[in-house]
Design a protein around this motif. Structure first.
Motif, mmCIF file in Angstrom:
data_model
loop_
_atom_site.group_PDB
_atom_site.id
_atom_site.type_symbol
_atom_site.label_atom_id
_atom_site.label_comp_id
_atom_site.label_asym_id
_atom_site.label_seq_id
_atom_site.Cartn_x
_atom_site.Cartn_y
_atom_site.Cartn_z
ATOM 1 N N TRP A 1 0.870 -0.997 0.234
ATOM 2 C CA TRP A 1 -0.032 -0.018 0.120
ATOM 3 C C TRP A 1 0.948 1.090 -0.052
ATOM 4 C CZ3 TRP A 1 -5.519 -0.414 -0.294
ATOM 5 C CH2 TRP A 1 -5.619 -1.863 -0.237
ATOM 6 N N THR A 2 0.824 1.832 -1.173
ATOM 7 C CA THR A 2 1.753 3.103 -1.342
ATOM 8 C C THR A 2 1.297 3.862 -2.680
ATOM 9 O OG1 THR A 2 3.980 3.920 -1.928
ATOM 10 C CG2 THR A 2 3.735 1.667 -2.696
ATOM 11 N N ASN A 3 1.361 5.060 -2.533
ATOM 12 C CA ASN A 3 1.379 5.922 -3.822
ATOM 13 C C ASN A 3 2.482 6.456 -4.533
ATOM 14 O OD1 ASN A 3 -1.730 5.939 -4.175
ATOM 15 N ND2 ASN A 3 -1.893 6.887 -2.065
ATOM 16 N N ASP A 4 3.532 6.011 -3.803
ATOM 17 C CA ASP A 4 4.747 6.438 -4.227
ATOM 18 C C ASP A 4 5.422 5.530 -5.609
ATOM 19 O OD1 ASP A 4 7.886 6.210 -4.326
ATOM 20 O OD2 ASP A 4 7.667 8.011 -3.444
ATOM 21 N N GLU A 5 5.444 5.991 -7.002
ATOM 22 C CA GLU A 5 5.871 5.139 -7.762
ATOM 23 C C GLU A 5 6.907 4.449 -7.728
ATOM 24 O OE1 GLU A 5 3.785 4.397 -10.353
ATOM 25 O OE2 GLU A 5 2.168 5.459 -9.145
ATOM 26 N N GLY A 6 8.092 4.897 -7.224
ATOM 27 C CA GLY A 6 9.153 4.296 -6.808
ATOM 28 C C GLY A 6 9.155 3.071 -5.898
ATOM 29 N N GLU A 7 8.128 3.384 -4.785
ATOM 30 C CA GLU A 7 8.218 2.403 -3.845
ATOM 31 C C GLU A 7 7.365 1.167 -4.527
ATOM 32 O OE1 GLU A 7 8.067 5.083 0.269
ATOM 33 O OE2 GLU A 7 5.984 4.225 -0.673
ATOM 34 N N LYS A 8 6.550 1.519 -5.373
ATOM 35 C CA LYS A 8 5.704 0.266 -6.087
ATOM 36 C C LYS A 8 6.663 -0.543 -6.793
ATOM 37 C CE LYS A 8 1.432 2.967 -6.777
ATOM 38 N NZ LYS A 8 0.685 3.402 -7.671
ATOM 39 N N GLU A 9 7.542 -0.025 -7.602
ATOM 40 C CA GLU A 9 8.551 -0.725 -8.275
ATOM 41 C C GLU A 9 9.338 -1.550 -7.519
ATOM 42 O OE1 GLU A 9 8.597 -1.354 -11.700
ATOM 43 O OE2 GLU A 9 6.516 -0.237 -11.303
ATOM 44 N N ARG A 10 9.916 -1.032 -6.302
ATOM 45 C CA ARG A 10 10.921 -1.529 -5.504
ATOM 46 C C ARG A 10 10.130 -2.797 -4.855
ATOM 47 N NH1 ARG A 10 14.825 0.206 -1.828
ATOM 48 N NH2 ARG A 10 14.798 -2.042 -1.358
ATOM 49 N N PHE A 11 8.972 -2.824 -4.418
ATOM 50 C CA PHE A 11 8.055 -3.667 -3.732
ATOM 51 C C PHE A 11 7.980 -4.875 -5.041
ATOM 52 C CE2 PHE A 11 6.188 -0.619 -0.616
ATOM 53 C CZ PHE A 11 7.071 -1.047 0.309
ATOM 54 N N VAL A 12 7.457 -4.597 -6.202
ATOM 55 C CA VAL A 12 7.427 -5.784 -7.108
ATOM 56 C C VAL A 12 8.566 -6.613 -7.414
ATOM 57 C CG1 VAL A 12 6.872 -5.856 -9.680
ATOM 58 C CG2 VAL A 12 5.227 -4.415 -8.128
ATOM 59 N N ARG A 13 9.527 -5.602 -7.456
ATOM 60 C CA ARG A 13 10.874 -6.467 -7.963
ATOM 61 C C ARG A 13 11.518 -7.120 -6.670
ATOM 62 N NH1 ARG A 13 15.738 -2.505 -8.386
ATOM 63 N NH2 ARG A 13 15.824 -2.612 -6.102
ATOM 64 N N ASP A 14 11.443 -6.593 -5.275
ATOM 65 C CA ASP A 14 12.298 -7.133 -4.162
ATOM 66 C C ASP A 14 11.297 -8.052 -3.270
ATOM 67 O OD1 ASP A 14 14.149 -5.821 -5.577
ATOM 68 O OD2 ASP A 14 14.271 -4.399 -4.048
ATOM 69 N N ILE A 15 10.235 -7.857 -3.366
ATOM 70 C CA ILE A 15 9.363 -9.234 -2.386
ATOM 71 C C ILE A 15 9.592 -10.335 -3.161
ATOM 72 C CG2 ILE A 15 7.229 -9.431 -1.600
ATOM 73 C CD1 ILE A 15 6.693 -6.708 -1.315
ATOM 74 N N GLU A 16 9.691 -11.321 -2.351
ATOM 75 C CA GLU A 16 10.046 -12.614 -2.846
ATOM 76 C C GLU A 16 8.796 -13.661 -2.753
ATOM 77 O OE1 GLU A 16 13.078 -14.023 -0.196
ATOM 78 O OE2 GLU A 16 14.763 -12.992 -1.317
ATOM 79 N N ALA A 17 7.940 -13.328 -3.876
ATOM 80 C CA ALA A 17 6.320 -13.888 -3.686
ATOM 81 C C ALA A 17 6.229 -14.266 -5.176
ATOM 82 C CB ALA A 17 5.576 -12.864 -2.909
ATOM 83 N N GLY A 18 5.335 -15.125 -5.301
ATOM 84 C CA GLY A 18 4.653 -15.192 -6.657
ATOM 85 C C GLY A 18 3.585 -14.497 -7.192
ATOM 86 N N MET A 19 3.218 -13.506 -6.229
ATOM 87 C CA MET A 19 2.192 -12.525 -6.652
ATOM 88 C C MET A 19 2.231 -11.244 -5.502
ATOM 89 S SD MET A 19 -0.975 -15.186 -6.647
ATOM 90 C CE MET A 19 -0.415 -16.176 -5.539
ATOM 91 N N THR A 20 2.131 -10.086 -6.239
ATOM 92 C CA THR A 20 1.832 -8.690 -5.455
ATOM 93 C C THR A 20 0.683 -8.010 -6.067
ATOM 94 O OG1 THR A 20 4.480 -8.736 -5.091
ATOM 95 C CG2 THR A 20 3.015 -6.639 -4.567
ATOM 96 N N ALA A 21 -0.064 -7.762 -4.705
ATOM 97 C CA ALA A 21 -1.030 -6.960 -5.141
ATOM 98 C C ALA A 21 -0.729 -5.266 -4.665
ATOM 99 C CB ALA A 21 -2.393 -7.434 -4.433
#
Length: 463
Positions: free
Chosen positions: A400-420
């Motif tokens: 949950w973030t409205n920061d575009e840079g944070e969104k990309e970091r989470f999508v790239r770096d969280i170790e999971a098969g899916m990210t919402a």
């Protein structure tokens, strides 16, 4: 006295809201298993040659059967594992949507592939059925877990064998009944009312070509080990301890609302719903205050009552497992608000919040399969990601973030098969579903789930 070989064993289902016995289902013996395996092998030889439009037609009729009987299906599910009736009806409707999705889109997903060869000629890739697939399924979503295996199985030209959880055998029988109403040919889908001890023998049978498992880490390990010995393909969708990360730029009210939904959906018994709330230090106190109040307002009660937020746990055994985990957390120094067993005859417990859990300790690595959330404080995005990944699981995640840079970091770096991102994580027929690490491997749903148990045969042509 009858001979021991003639003894009949029963699988008993129990209503977790009352503790009352619902039914006794006769367990298959060796001869019964053999009969169904033979029927599956025979049925596949005919079904694999069925035109795609006929397979799609069956799926559409199956969707219609589910919709016509959704109240009956939902009531059985609620009686057997305790989810609210309104959520059970939604589950049945979701199954119908999956059947329609594969009916509408499956034929295009099975179009041959084509490549031009540098040395001349072309190659084609043909999607071919392989045979009977065994599905070992859990109790938490008795219809949906089966539908996301069954829909692509039917479209692929394979046939299905279901080893469902003992506690939802009535629901399993209704799935068979819906298949019959839709006009499925003999052997296309069969329920195997067997216990876990008989699964290895089914996997080892030469007529079974592959296995798909949704369930606990232990169940996945046992099935994968046997499938490996037999050199058979296996898809595993196992446990998850999904992170739910909230950053300062997020809509805090919406994040709190969805965090509560994540933890109480299905009485907390969902593999992909947020279990570890990881909150940035700047908004940690505000989030925790609102979240704790909201969790305290959750009503647990009669699952047939529209006003009920969550029903009982699926069994007294499951409730005891969660209560044991909470006792361990408190022994490690965590604080618990709520999360206690509720008085009465059913397997009820209240929603709860755990704070003060060591993010690197044993409890943080556990999956709490019940309506209790762990809440962690993170100093910044780097620590949030570190805490998120400090688990052996890697199924889903929600950020949950409205920061575009944070969104990309989470999508790239969280170790999971899916990210919402800024939404509740949920499965959908159109999108692939699955995890990494100890949450399993392989994918269900979308075209990837359809192709998992098919033979991509390469055909070389001169022109």
């Amino acid at each position: 006295m009858s001979d021991a070989s003639e003894e009949i064993f029963m699988i008993t289902t129990v209503n977790p809201a009352t503790g009352e016995t619902l039914a006794d289902h006769e367990e298959l013996d060796g001869a019964g298993i053999e009969e169904r395996l033979a029927r599956a092998a025979s049925g596949w030889r005919g079904w694999r040659e069925t035109p795609l439009e006929e397979r799609a037609g069956l799926l559409l009729r199956l969707a219609g059967a589910y919709e016509a009987h959704k109240e009956r299906l939902a009531r059985q599910c609620t009686l057997e594992m305790g989810k609210t009736l309104k959520s059970a009806i939604a589950e049945v409707e979701k199954c119908a949507a999956a059947f329609r999705h594969y009916a509408d889109n499956g034929p295009a997903m099975l179009e041959p592939l084509r490549w031009d060869l540098a040395g001349g000629g072309v190659a084609e890739g043909r999607w071919l059925a392989q045979g009977p697939v065994l599905a070992v399924m859990p109790w938490n979503f008795p219809y949906w877990q089966v539908a996301r295996f069954l829909a692509p199985t039917i479209m692929a030209g394979n046939v299905g064998l279901l080893k469902h959880a003992s506690s939802v055998q009535g629901s399993a029988r209704l799935i068979e009944e819906m298949m019959g109403e839709a006009g499925a040919p003999p052997g296309l889908f069969q329920n195997l009312p067997i216990k876990s001890g008989a699964v290895n023998g089914v996997i080892a049978d030469d007529r079974v070509v592959a296995v798909t498992v949704t369930g606990s880490e232990g169940a996945g390990q046992a099935v994968a080990e046997q499938a490996g010995k037999c050199l058979k393909k296996v898809v595993l969708e196992l446990g998850g301890s999904d992170p739910f990360i909230v950053m300062p730029s997020a809509d805090l009210d919406e994040a709190v609302k969805q965090a509560v939904t994540a933890r109480i959906q299905n009485t907390g018994q969902s593999c992909i719903c947020g279990k570890r709330m990881i909150v940035h230090a700047d908004i940690y106190d505000a989030f925790l205050d609102r979240f704790t109040v909201a969790m305290g307002e959750v009503t647990a009660g009669d699952p047939f009552d529209e006003a009920t937020d969550m029903g009982p746990m699926s069994s007294f055994e499951q409730r005891d497992t969660v209560l044991g985990q909470l006792a361990m957390a408190k022994a490690e120094g965590a604080d618990l608000t709520g999360g206690a067993a509720l008085p009465g005859e059913g397997a009820y417990m209240g929603a709860g919040v755990l704070t003060g859990v060591d993010p690197d300790g044993p409890m943080a690595r556990e999956e709490i399969f019940g309506p209790v959330a762990m809440v962690f404080r993170a100093a910044d995005i780097d620590e949030a990601i570190r805490i998120a990944n400090a688990t052996p699981f890697g199924l889903g995640s929600s950020v949950w973030t409205n920061d575009e840079g944070e969104k990309e970091r989470f999508v790239r770096d969280i170790e999971a098969g899916m990210t919402a991102v800024n939404r509740f994580l949920a499965s959908a027929p159109e999108a692939p579903f699955g995890g990494i690490k100890r949450s399993g491997h392989g994918r269900e749903l979308a075209r990837f789930g359809l192709h998992e148990f098919m033979n991509l045969k390469t055909v070389l042509l001169n022109g």
